[in-house]
Design an enzyme around this catalytic site. Structure first.
Site, PDB file in Angstrom:
ATOM      1  CG  HIS A  55      -1.830  -1.015   1.326  1.00 30.57           C
ATOM      2  ND1 HIS A  55      -2.929  -0.964   2.084  1.00 30.57           N
ATOM      3  CD2 HIS A  55      -2.052  -2.196   0.571  1.00 30.57           C
ATOM      4  CE1 HIS A  55      -3.771  -2.159   1.928  1.00 30.57           C
ATOM      5  NE2 HIS A  55      -3.283  -2.706   0.839  1.00 30.57           N
TER       6      HIS A  55
ATOM      7  CD  GLU B 240      -2.096   3.901   3.156  1.00 29.74           C
ATOM      8  OE1 GLU B 240      -3.301   4.282   3.621  1.00 29.74           O
ATOM      9  OE2 GLU B 240      -1.658   3.455   2.095  1.00 29.74           O
TER      10      GLU B 240
ATOM     11  CB  CYS C 258      -6.542  -0.853   5.586  1.00 34.83           C
ATOM     12  SG  CYS C 258      -4.474  -1.181   5.330  1.00 34.83           S
TER      13      CYS C 258
ATOM     14  CB  CYS D 197      -1.766   1.521   6.247  1.00 34.21           C
ATOM     15  SG  CYS D 197      -1.556   0.804   4.875  1.00 34.21           S
TER      16      CYS D 197
END
Length: 144
Positions: free
Chosen positions: A50, A52, A80, A83
């Site tokens: 992701h 992040e 999420c 993260c």
């Protein structure tokens, strides 16, 4: 805040061009850009890739420490659970996000309460949310 979110949106646009879900992130310290990244889960065949997570990894390498104290993370979509957990471990000072994620967001979908966490960060949501949301809507509409 808009300055950094615009850069995160540019990263999200890059993700979209690569066929990835358009999410971008930037890491800032003392009003200086430390790192930027976008989603690469498909390209890297990695469910943890992701925006992040990738920006935290880059930031850690650049600063020479996994503790990213004093940093601010700007991301175009609500993070999420994975993260958010990484941000807590990294000791992010401030999280700024754009669009809410009612299906997978740590706050919207899971109602995470950070009051008992071992690290507290300032959280600001809804920054440039219209632009972030539109990118996501256009991406998913084109795939249906």
């Amino acid at each position: 805040m808009d300055k950094w979110m615009r850069i995160a949106l540019q990263e999200a646009e890059t993700a979209e061009k690569e066929g990835e879900v358009p999410v971008g992130a930037v890491l800032v310290k003392n009003d200086q850009l430390i790192a930027s990244a976008h989603n690469r889960t498909i390209h890297l065949s990695d469910p943890t890739a992701h925006a992040e997570i990738l920006v935290l990894r880059k930031g850690g390498r650049k600063l020479g420490n996994y503790r990213l104290e004093g940093t601010e993370l700007y991301v175009t979509k609500e993070p999420c659970l994975m993260c958010l957990g990484a941000m807590i471990h990294a000791r992010i000072k401030k999280l700024v996000f754009g669009a809410e994620d009612p299906k997978g967001g740590a706050f919207s979908a899971f109602s995470v309460d950070l009051s008992r966490a071992n690290h507290r960060m300032e959280i600001v949501g809804g920054v440039m949310s219209k632009e972030s949301s539109q990118l996501l809507k256009n991406f998913f509409k084109a795939r249906r």
